[in-house]
Design a protein around this motif. Sequence first.
Motif, PDB file in Angstrom:
ATOM      1  N   SER A  57     -99.841  96.153  36.649  1.00 42.20           N
ATOM      2  CA  SER A  57     -98.518  95.636  36.307  1.00 42.20           C
ATOM      3  C   SER A  57     -98.124  94.491  37.221  1.00 42.20           C
ATOM      4  CB  SER A  57     -97.459  96.738  36.411  1.00 42.20           C
ATOM      5  OG  SER A  57     -97.242  97.099  37.757  1.00 42.20           O
ATOM      6  N   LYS A  58     -97.242  93.646  36.714  1.00 40.04           N
ATOM      7  CA  LYS A  58     -96.654  92.576  37.523  1.00 40.04           C
ATOM      8  C   LYS A  58     -95.879  93.170  38.695  1.00 40.04           C
ATOM      9  CE  LYS A  58     -93.241  88.875  37.151  1.00 40.04           C
ATOM     10  NZ  LYS A  58     -92.265  88.195  36.251  1.00 40.04           N
ATOM     11  N   THR A  59     -95.189  94.272  38.444  1.00 43.08           N
ATOM     12  CA  THR A  59     -94.408  94.926  39.498  1.00 43.08           C
ATOM     13  C   THR A  59     -95.304  95.339  40.651  1.00 43.08           C
ATOM     14  OG1 THR A  59     -92.768  95.739  37.927  1.00 43.08           O
ATOM     15  CG2 THR A  59     -92.902  96.876  40.044  1.00 43.08           C
ATOM     16  N   GLY A  60     -96.431  95.943  40.343  1.00 44.44           N
ATOM     17  CA  GLY A  60     -97.359  96.367  41.384  1.00 44.44           C
ATOM     18  C   GLY A  60     -97.870  95.201  42.206  1.00 44.44           C
ATOM     19  N   VAL A  61     -98.188  94.107  41.534  1.00 52.11           N
ATOM     20  CA  VAL A  61     -98.644  92.908  42.238  1.00 52.11           C
ATOM     21  C   VAL A  61     -97.564  92.417  43.196  1.00 52.11           C
ATOM     22  CG1 VAL A  61     -99.221  90.469  41.958  1.00 52.11           C
ATOM     23  CG2 VAL A  61    -100.231  92.168  40.426  1.00 52.11           C
ATOM     24  N   GLU A  62     -96.342  92.314  42.692  1.00 50.86           N
ATOM     25  CA  GLU A  62     -95.251  91.783  43.506  1.00 50.86           C
ATOM     26  C   GLU A  62     -94.969  92.663  44.725  1.00 50.86           C
ATOM     27  OE1 GLU A  62     -92.879  89.432  39.917  1.00 50.86           O
ATOM     28  OE2 GLU A  62     -92.227  91.441  40.531  1.00 50.86           O
ATOM     29  N   LEU A  63     -95.034  93.977  44.544  1.00 44.62           N
ATOM     30  CA  LEU A  63     -94.795  94.877  45.669  1.00 44.62           C
ATOM     31  C   LEU A  63     -95.909  94.777  46.698  1.00 44.62           C
ATOM     32  CD1 LEU A  63     -93.465  98.051  43.813  1.00 44.62           C
ATOM     33  CD2 LEU A  63     -92.152  96.480  45.258  1.00 44.62           C
ATOM     34  N   ALA A  64     -97.150  94.704  46.238  1.00 41.97           N
ATOM     35  CA  ALA A  64     -98.282  94.584  47.165  1.00 41.97           C
ATOM     36  C   ALA A  64     -98.213  93.269  47.928  1.00 41.97           C
ATOM     37  CB  ALA A  64     -99.598  94.698  46.404  1.00 41.97           C
ATOM     38  N   ALA A  65     -97.880  92.196  47.218  1.00 35.90           N
ATOM     39  CA  ALA A  65     -97.791  90.891  47.867  1.00 35.90           C
ATOM     40  C   ALA A  65     -96.653  90.867  48.883  1.00 35.90           C
ATOM     41  CB  ALA A  65     -97.588  89.807  46.810  1.00 35.90           C
ATOM     42  N   ALA A  77    -109.194  93.115  39.261  1.00 30.76           N
ATOM     43  CA  ALA A  77    -108.996  93.241  37.815  1.00 30.76           C
ATOM     44  C   ALA A  77    -107.520  93.423  37.526  1.00 30.76           C
ATOM     45  CB  ALA A  77    -109.785  94.428  37.263  1.00 30.76           C
ATOM     46  N   ALA A  78    -107.010  92.691  36.529  1.00 31.41           N
ATOM     47  CA  ALA A  78    -105.609  92.784  36.113  1.00 31.41           C
ATOM     48  C   ALA A  78    -105.563  93.211  34.658  1.00 31.41           C
ATOM     49  CB  ALA A  78    -104.907  91.442  36.287  1.00 31.41           C
ATOM     50  N   ILE A  79    -104.595  94.050  34.311  1.00 32.41           N
ATOM     51  CA  ILE A  79    -104.572  94.644  32.981  1.00 32.41           C
ATOM     52  C   ILE A  79    -104.281  93.633  31.879  1.00 32.41           C
ATOM     53  CG2 ILE A  79    -102.127  95.282  32.932  1.00 32.41           C
ATOM     54  CD1 ILE A  79    -103.095  98.011  31.716  1.00 32.41           C
ATOM     55  N   GLY A  80    -103.587  92.540  32.223  1.00 32.71           N
ATOM     56  CA  GLY A  80    -103.249  91.556  31.199  1.00 32.71           C
ATOM     57  C   GLY A  80    -102.761  90.259  31.824  1.00 32.71           C
ATOM     58  N   PRO A  81    -102.388  89.288  30.984  1.00 34.24           N
ATOM     59  CA  PRO A  81    -102.007  87.958  31.486  1.00 34.24           C
ATOM     60  C   PRO A  81    -100.817  87.957  32.435  1.00 34.24           C
ATOM     61  CG  PRO A  81    -102.437  87.892  29.127  1.00 34.24           C
ATOM     62  CD  PRO A  81    -102.434  89.331  29.520  1.00 34.24           C
ATOM     63  N   ALA A  82     -99.783  88.764  32.174  1.00 36.50           N
ATOM     64  CA  ALA A  82     -98.605  88.767  33.043  1.00 36.50           C
ATOM     65  C   ALA A  82     -98.968  89.247  34.447  1.00 36.50           C
ATOM     66  CB  ALA A  82     -97.513  89.647  32.450  1.00 36.50           C
ATOM     67  N   THR A  83     -99.785  90.294  34.511  1.00 31.75           N
ATOM     68  CA  THR A  83    -100.243  90.806  35.806  1.00 31.75           C
ATOM     69  C   THR A  83    -101.143  89.790  36.495  1.00 31.75           C
ATOM     70  OG1 THR A  83    -100.147  93.050  34.905  1.00 31.75           O
ATOM     71  CG2 THR A  83    -101.384  92.748  36.945  1.00 31.75           C
ATOM     72  N   ALA A  84    -102.030  89.176  35.726  1.00 34.58           N
ATOM     73  CA  ALA A  84    -102.935  88.172  36.289  1.00 34.58           C
ATOM     74  C   ALA A  84    -102.166  86.961  36.810  1.00 34.58           C
ATOM     75  CB  ALA A  84    -103.952  87.741  35.237  1.00 34.58           C
ATOM     76  N   ASP A  85    -101.171  86.511  36.048  1.00 35.37           N
ATOM     77  CA  ASP A  85    -100.380  85.353  36.480  1.00 35.37           C
ATOM     78  C   ASP A  85     -99.640  85.659  37.786  1.00 35.37           C
ATOM     79  OD1 ASP A  85    -101.211  83.907  34.307  1.00 35.37           O
ATOM     80  OD2 ASP A  85     -99.368  84.185  33.149  1.00 35.37           O
ATOM     81  N   ALA A  86     -99.091  86.870  37.885  1.00 41.72           N
ATOM     82  CA  ALA A  86     -98.390  87.255  39.119  1.00 41.72           C
ATOM     83  C   ALA A  86     -99.354  87.274  40.296  1.00 41.72           C
ATOM     84  CB  ALA A  86     -97.735  88.628  38.944  1.00 41.72           C
ATOM     85  N   ALA A  87    -100.576  87.754  40.063  1.00 39.78           N
ATOM     86  CA  ALA A  87    -101.577  87.794  41.136  1.00 39.78           C
ATOM     87  C   ALA A  87    -101.952  86.389  41.580  1.00 39.78           C
ATOM     88  CB  ALA A  87    -102.810  88.561  40.673  1.00 39.78           C
TER      89      ALA A  87
END
Length: 255
Positions: A57-65, A77-87
């Motif tokens: 999730s995008k949320t998970g990326v943002e919290l980790a970052a 690995a990212a589940i989809g484009p929104a998660t990948a873009d956030a990463a």
Amino acid sequence: MSDPAPRVAVFRPADERIDDAAALLESLGADPVADPMLAVEPTGAVPAAAPYVVLTSKTGVELAAKAGWEPGDATLAAIGPATADAAREAGWTVDIVPDEYTSAGLVEALSGRVDGERVEVARSDHGSDVLVDGLREAGATVNETVLYRLTRPEGAGESAELAAAGDLDAAAFTSSLTVTHFLDAAEERGLREAAVAGLTDAVVGAIGPPTAETAMDHGIDVDVVPEDADFAALAESVVEAVDGGEAGDDTSPNR
């Protein structure tokens, strides 16, 4: 005199995502009912070190970052484009995005790569068993880290009241948990049966097959499942279905 804009319930998390979702529905000519069914409670954890790290999730990326985590040399690995873009916005390299933006899609994308490897899955406390079980079946040693918990915001449930009164034209469910929380909010109000009945006369959209399955398991007919599992596609499909009068039409291709 023109017809009133269709009233569409949306259940995104109680942050900028509900505002963005409402704005998108308005741009499509709908009258959004913003009824957040998810609130994010960070745990403070970060992904563990592993050769493969999966973010869902995008949320998970943002919290980790925000916590200062970095993937290092891990295959990300990212589940989809929104998660990948956030990463990528966090400065990370994304190595794998599945063709199907689901847990099953991630398993398919990683199978053949992870046999004998350690895989870190970092996500919410409501992640699908499909992902962890599938990776283990593919031969991986899987560790799961809960980055955040998803709860139901206090006061959520306006959409259930509208559905029960027959005043909702459509509902756009974005996860299995939004379905569960919608029904829980209706139950608390003594309206569960009436709310489910009200959705029968509305267009019900689900962001992907797992969400649709959860809805149908609870007696909610699903009219729309977009080809792409993202909110924009869901919103567009739902509004189009309302305009086309597809609610309750068993010939709908997505039923």
